[in-house]
Each structure stands twice: as structure tokens, then as C-alpha cells.
Design a protein around this motif. Structure first.
Motif, mmCIF file in Angstrom:
data_model
loop_
_atom_site.group_PDB
_atom_site.id
_atom_site.type_symbol
_atom_site.label_atom_id
_atom_site.label_comp_id
_atom_site.label_asym_id
_atom_site.label_seq_id
_atom_site.Cartn_x
_atom_site.Cartn_y
_atom_site.Cartn_z
ATOM 1 N N TYR A 303 36.700 35.924 46.275
ATOM 2 C CA TYR A 303 36.932 36.955 45.266
ATOM 3 C C TYR A 303 36.208 38.246 45.650
ATOM 4 O O TYR A 303 35.112 38.228 46.208
ATOM 5 C CB TYR A 303 36.420 36.510 43.895
ATOM 6 N N VAL A 393 35.554 36.146 36.225
ATOM 7 C CA VAL A 393 35.108 36.875 37.409
ATOM 8 C C VAL A 393 34.444 38.186 36.993
ATOM 9 O O VAL A 393 33.436 38.599 37.581
ATOM 10 C CB VAL A 393 36.279 37.122 38.375
ATOM 11 N N LYS A 540 41.895 38.412 45.724
ATOM 12 C CA LYS A 540 41.580 37.003 46.029
ATOM 13 C C LYS A 540 42.219 36.644 47.348
ATOM 14 O O LYS A 540 43.410 36.833 47.565
ATOM 15 C CB LYS A 540 42.132 36.087 44.926
#
Length: 541
Positions: A303, A393, A540
Motif C-alpha cells: 500500500y 489504510v 496497491k
């Protein structure tokens, strides 16, 4: 913006909202004569002025079509309230308002306006109003709030039919209360009475990291129990959390137009904000608990998030390259009869947000759909999978290894935020001229930016990410849910719940300080466009 308006409306509850723990207990109506305690009898202002407050709060929760219908109505149109009730999003707000009314032991009115009416009362009037309701009921009435870690302020009252009694009020049982013997002695000093109105006592927890309880009984009544959550001392992050050696190297996936990205290390963290944190931060009770339950989330490698919020120039490159037409309306801040109000206006948009853009400022007045269109273009351009950050995230990146409400620490006096983020502060107070002050409304500092600031104007968080708290609200991928029950634990987006409404994160320069905590979350409908709402991107691999 709805959230800023909400924070202003919340200020009328201050004597309750600091850390109210529990609702009224054992309120048993003696009669159905709630009409005897009318809100209008306790305020010096005309409740007819609520229409504008309600209008502003309701329209921000409507879809574009719903707002068009609503905007065409006059304030006195008989369909005014009917349309609010018919709106799915406004109906959710009404249900939240009714829940708040129930928690505070106030009258269970079905009208949406009654929730706002309570905000018309000052501290004394609100207390007088709730006492009026208490006198119409039979039973023990207990409330409590955290005065400071480990110390609970207990408010208790009792009413009985006239001529019955007097009887003593007694403690039946207690758990984790250090000074229970002093409380028993206090009750003995009160002596037998028919009624106890507004009595107060400070309960000291033996172990503030554990919950407590108090069970009391009046004469032959069924005992009533007050459950008291734990109130641990604040956790203060060590200064090493801001060490420069933890800052990551940024990169771009294409040489032109692609934003700078920061790779996130794989790891796990505790997601959410505890009720104790909400209470310490001053979150109004009906707003608290949205970041529960606390849960562990594992973030895998691969990420990356935007080093900065997407800027106006980066968004302009997308519009020029694709011919995409973003929303041509925006909820802006303007003065009406000397009062600042938020109002959706046609013609204001990402390129004309009602104030003059400075270079590298974050793009605002973009809907969730506009932000998604940008990420889809970026994916095609770079060959890398781009999206909006997932809620998990985003919080992982915002915390950057810290566990305190803000990545710079606990900041109980709200004095440090201006070093690290653009917040509601002295500069905005001067700009608005509202005179709102104090840690509930403002950070006690001056960041020099009354509205929004150019990207990277402040110190980054420990992972080299800028403006992830404050400046402007930021869209995420996730559908809205009222809490984390059933939330993913692997960093992916939540795709169930109300997907016409999406989670936003980070707070803005126009909100009370508690909005900008790492664990705080809010919501907007997908086609909302506001002058303090933007986004950053996630990739990603």
C-alpha cells in the motif's frame, strides 16, 4: 458544511457533552403530560428561528435531486417538513436526533425540529427543562460524567407521589468505587425525604482502568444500577514518534501529473477511538461511539498513499486530459444578515470554490464520484491500481505508529496542532469574527491560514505524510456504517451498509478539534460537494 454546523449546534449541550456516560435511568412516566414541559417555555428566543438551522442541517444530507425539490420550497411551505421526513438521508439524521433525545431523557417528540430546539437553550434553561421532566416521573434518576480520569461526577434525583414517604435512599451494592463509605455517609446526611433533586457527589474509582457500578434503592422500589465505564489516564506518545528517521521516501508512478506517493510499511494497529477518548476530547454524547468497537487490523505490504492531498493543479490536469465535467455546485460559506451560513450554490465548483486558490492548495468542491473518476484516470495513466484510501489504510497512515488522538500526541490543551496541521484556530476566528473560543471550538494556537493551506505547509507525520489531519476533509472508499461491527480487518474497503453515503476522514480547518483525531470518522452523501472537502489517493501493488 453539515459537520461544522453540527459542531456549532452541539455547543448548546456543553454541560452534558464533555463526557456524559449514561442516560437517564428508571424514568417511569407518572403521566403522559409531557406537554407541561414545553421547550418554548424555557427559551427566550423564538423557536420559529429554528427553520433556518434545520434547513441548513437537512440539505447537506439530501441527494442532489432531493435538494433541488427542497430548495424550491419556501420556509413556510406545508411540504417543508414532509420533504425532510421523506428524504432517506434526512430520515437517518432524524433517527439519530431522536436517539439523542432519548439518551438525554428529554421528550420523545417525533418532530425533527425538537432536537434542534434543545440547542436554543442555555445551560441553566436546559437544566431547568430536564428537571421539569424529572418532576413528572416517579423513580430514581441518575446521570454521571467523567470529571477527570478516575473521578466520576454523579448527579442523582428521585421523585415520589406527594404524601408518600419519606423514605431513605440507600446503596445496595457497589463495585470499584474507592470512596463508597463517604458516599453512604453523604446519603445519611441527606436523611429521609420524598424527593432528591439535583444532588451531586464525586465518586472515585479504585482502579480507573476498570469499569465500576453503583446500585441504589429508594424504599421498596426495585434497585437501580448505574454502570460506569473505565476512565484510564491519557496515553501520551513519546516525542520519538516524530523522529525524522521514520519518514519514508516518496515516489511517483509517472513523470507528469501523477501525485507523490509514500509507501506504507506492513503492520498491524488498533483501529478506532475508545469511548474514553471521545469523552476526553469533548465529543457530544450523541456523536460518541462511532469508532467502536476497537479492533486489530493487519495492513499487508504494497500500500501507498498520497504524500499530500490532491492539489488543484493535479485535478486540473485530469480535467484537461479527459474532458470530464465535475459537479458545478458547491456548499460554500457566506454571510447572511451578518451570520455565517453554509449553503449549496450553483456555479461554484472545483475551479471556483468561493475563495481564491493559492498554488498547491488541495482541490475541493468535488463529489465522491468526481474523486473516483480521478483515481480511475490515474490508474489508466500509470498502469498501477489507484483508488481512494480505504478507511483502515487512511487511519493506519494517519496514526503512523502512534496511539494518541493526534499523531503529534495527546495535546490536552490543543496548543500543538498548529505545528502539524491547518486547524480551526485563532486565524480562522479572526476571519469569521464569531468570537468562539476555548478548546472545544478552537485549537489554542495560530497557524496563519484562516481557510485552507497549500499542501505541505506544516510538519509531516512520522511517516512523512502531510495534512492527513486537518486542512480539508478527505473522501475514502468505504460505505458508511454507524460502527465497526463486521468491519474488514485486512485493510480492504467496507462495501456493505449505506453506499450512497461514504466515510470521510481527517477533519478540516473549520471544525472543532475533536473532529481531527486520527480515529474519528464522519460521513457525506456521494454527490455532496463542499468547499472544505477534498481527497488524496491510495495505490496497491
Amino acid at each position: 458544511m453539515k459537520l461544522k454546523l453540527q459542531s456549532l449546534a452541539d455547543s448548546g449541550w456543553r454541560w452534558l457533552s464533555k463526557a456524559m456516560l449514561l442516560a437517564t435511568l428508571a424514568l417511569l412516566p407518572a403521566t403522559s403530560a409531557f406537554a407541561a414541559c414545553r421547550l418554548s417555555d424555557f427559551t427566550t428566543r423564538s423557536l420559529s428561528s429554528l427553520s433556518e438551522i434545520e434547513r441548513l442541517s437537512a440539505v447537506t444530507q439530501m441527494t442532489r435531486t432531493e435538494f433541488a425539490k427542497f430548495h424550491a420550497l419556501g420556509l413556510n411551505d406545508p411540504n417543508y417538513y414532509a420533504l425532510i421526513t421523506a428524504s432517506a438521508n434526512a430520515l437517518q439524521a432524524k433517527q439519530r436526533a431522536q436517539a439523542a433525545i432519548a439518551v438525554l431523557g428529554m421528550e420523545q417528540g417525533s418532530e425533527y425540529a425538537k432536537f434542534w430546539a434543545a440547542n436554543m437553550l442555555d445551560d441553566k434553561a436546559l437544566k431547568d427543562y430536564t428537571m421539569c421532566l424529572a418532576q413528572q416521573n416517579v423513580g430514581i434518576w441518575m446521570r454521571a460524567r467523567v470529571a477527570r480520569p478516575g473521578v466520576i461526577t454523579l448527579h442523582f434525583s428521585h421523585t415520589r407521589p406527594v404524601g408518600v414517604g419519606p423514605y431513605p435512599l440507600a446503596v445496595v451494592a457497589s463495585q470499584n468505587i474507592r470512596n463508597i463509605s463517604q458516599f453512604v455517609a453523604h446519603l445519611q446526611q441527606l436523611g429521609p425525604r420524598d424527593q432528591f433533586f439535583g444532588e451531586t457527589f464525586a465518586l472515585q474509582l479504585a482502579d480507573r482502568t476498570k469499569p465500576a457500578s453503583l446500585t441504589m434503592k429508594f424504599a421498596e422500589e426495585t434497585p437501580r444500577t448505574l454502570q460506569i465505564p473505565a476512565s484510564p489516564a491519557p496515553i501520551v506518545a513519546p516525542s520519538s514518534n516524530l523522529a525524522a528517521d521514520r519518514q519514508a521516501t516518496s515516489f511517483r508512478d509517472c513523470s507528469d501529473a501523477c501525485p507523490e506517493m509514500v509507501s506504507l510499511p506492513a503492520g498491524s494497529f488498533t483501529m478506532g477511538a475508545s469511548l474514553e477518548e471521545d469523552m476526553r476530547a469533548g465529543v457530544p454524547q450523541h456523536q460518541a461511539g462511532k469508532s467502536l468497537p476497537l479492533h486489530q487490523v493487519q495492513i499487508p505490504a504494497g500500500y501507498a498513499v498520497g504524500k499530500y492531498e490532491v492539489t488543484i493543479e493535479e485535478f486540473r490536469a485530469f480535467v484537461r486530459a479527459t474532458g470530464y465535467q465535475p459537479a458545478n455546485y458547491c456548499t460554500i460559506n457566506r454571510k447572511v444578515n451578518g451570520i455565517w451560513v453554509y449553503e449549496p450554490r450553483d456555479g461554484f465548483n472545483w475551479n471556483n470554490p468561493s475563495f481564491e486558490y493559492k498554488p498547491r492548495e488541495p482541490v475541493v468542491c468535488v463529489t465522491w464520484e468526481d474523486a473516483k473518476a480521478y483515481t480511475e484516470w490515474l490508474s489508466r495513466k500509470s498502469g498501477v491500481a489507484y483508488s481512494l484510501p480505504t478507511e483502515a489504510v487512511y487511519e493506519y497512515a494517519a496514526r503512523a505508529g502512534t496511539t494518541t488522538p493526534y499523531f503529534w500526541g495527546e495535546d490536552p490543551g490543543r496548543t500543538e496542532g498548529c505545528k502539524y496541521s491547518n486547524q480551526s484556530d485563532a486565524s480562522q476566528d479572526r476571519y469569521l469574527g464569531t468570537g468562539a473560543s476555548g478548546a472545544f471550538h478552537r485549537f489554542a494556537c495560530d497557524d496563519g491560514y484562516p481557510i485552507q493551506a497549500p499542501a505541505g505547509s506544516f510538519l509531516p507525520n512520522p511517516w512523512g505524510i502531510y495534512d492527513i489531519l486537518g486542512n480539508v476533509w478527505e473522501w475514502t472508499e468505504d460505505c458508511w456504517n454507524t460502527n465497526y461491527d463486521g468491519a474488514p480487518t485486512d485493510g480492504t474497503a467496507r462495501n456493505d451498509g449505506d453506499c450512497d453515503t461514504r466515510v470521510t476522514r481527517g477533519g478540516s480547518s473549520g471544525n472543532s478539534p475533536w473532529y481531527a483525531r486520527s480515529g474519528n470518522r464522519a460521513l457525506f452523501v456521494v454527490d455532496y460537494s463542499g468547499h472544505s472537502l477534498g481527497f488524496r489517493v491510495m495505490s496497491k501493488r
